[in-house]
Design a protein around this motif. Structure first.
Motif, short mmCIF file in Angstrom:
data_model
loop_
_atom_site.label_atom_id
_atom_site.label_comp_id
_atom_site.label_asym_id
_atom_site.label_seq_id
_atom_site.Cartn_x
_atom_site.Cartn_y
_atom_site.Cartn_z
N GLU A 166 -37.30 -41.42 -46.43
CA GLU A 166 -38.45 -42.09 -47.30
C GLU A 166 -39.74 -41.54 -47.02
N VAL A 169 -40.49 -42.44 -52.40
CA VAL A 169 -39.07 -42.45 -52.86
C VAL A 169 -38.15 -42.76 -51.60
N VAL A 177 -31.72 -41.17 -55.40
CA VAL A 177 -33.28 -41.19 -55.22
C VAL A 177 -33.82 -42.41 -55.97
N PRO A 237 -37.25 -44.61 -56.82
CA PRO A 237 -38.48 -44.78 -56.52
C PRO A 237 -38.86 -46.16 -55.89
N ARG A 251 -33.43 -41.54 -65.90
CA ARG A 251 -33.24 -42.55 -64.98
C ARG A 251 -32.15 -43.32 -65.07
N ASN A 260 -32.15 -45.30 -60.17
CA ASN A 260 -32.37 -44.20 -59.48
C ASN A 260 -32.55 -42.94 -60.26
N VAL A 270 -37.10 -33.85 -57.54
CA VAL A 270 -37.85 -35.06 -57.79
C VAL A 270 -39.33 -34.83 -58.16
N TYR A 292 -41.02 -36.09 -61.45
CA TYR A 292 -42.18 -37.14 -61.52
C TYR A 292 -43.34 -36.61 -62.25
#
Length: 146
Positions: free
Chosen positions: A37, A54, A69, A71, A87, A92, A114, A118
């Motif tokens: 995390e 995440v 993963v 968010p 997603r 995830n 990731v 983002y």
């Protein structure tokens, strides 16, 4: 038997790689699964930039299958899922096409992917691009992504 019990060397290597590049990530147990995390930060002059927190969850088939993963913060609306947003319905992030996953990837690679997700997510959410690219980081001049 959990993957990390069977492959302690891999676990140590995973830990060392993540902590050397992303020291803000913490390893622990989440719902009986090993999980990282932490927050994804960017070098940004924008003081209002909100990092993405995440949770990376390994199932027992790791590294044969990729970790999931999720968010945590900021909260992403539940209706932002599907290929358009990269997603899964479960919430995830789809950071790599499952058929392109390799056991040679490590969690440090996942975090990097990731980060790319983002950036693309924000560009798309703020209508700077017409769609999220399937691979790589979109640029605003790409209008339409890759």
């Amino acid at each position: 038997m959990k993957w990390y019990e069977a492959d302690k060397k891999r676990l140590v290597l995973e830990y060392e790689k993540v902590k050397s590049k992303y020291p803000q990530f913490k390893l622990g147990i989440y719902k009986d699964c090993l999980a990282w995390e932490g927050e994804i930060h960017f070098d940004s002059e924008d003081k209002d930039f909100i990092p993405l927190k995440v949770r990376i969850i390994y199932d027992d088939s790791y590294p044969i299958s990729p970790p999931k993963v999720f968010p945590i913060e900021p909260k992403i609306p539940d209706n932002f899922w599907g290929h358009e947003w990269h997603r899964w319905e479960e919430g995830n992030i789809c950071y790599v096409n499952p058929k392109n996953w390799s056991i040679n990837y490590y969690t440090v690679d996942v975090i990097s992917k990731v980060q790319t997700w983002y950036i693309n997510f924000l560009l798309y959410a703020f209508k700077k691009i017409d769609k999220m690219p399937d691979v790589g980081i979109a640029t605003i001049s790409d209008k339409g992504g890759n």
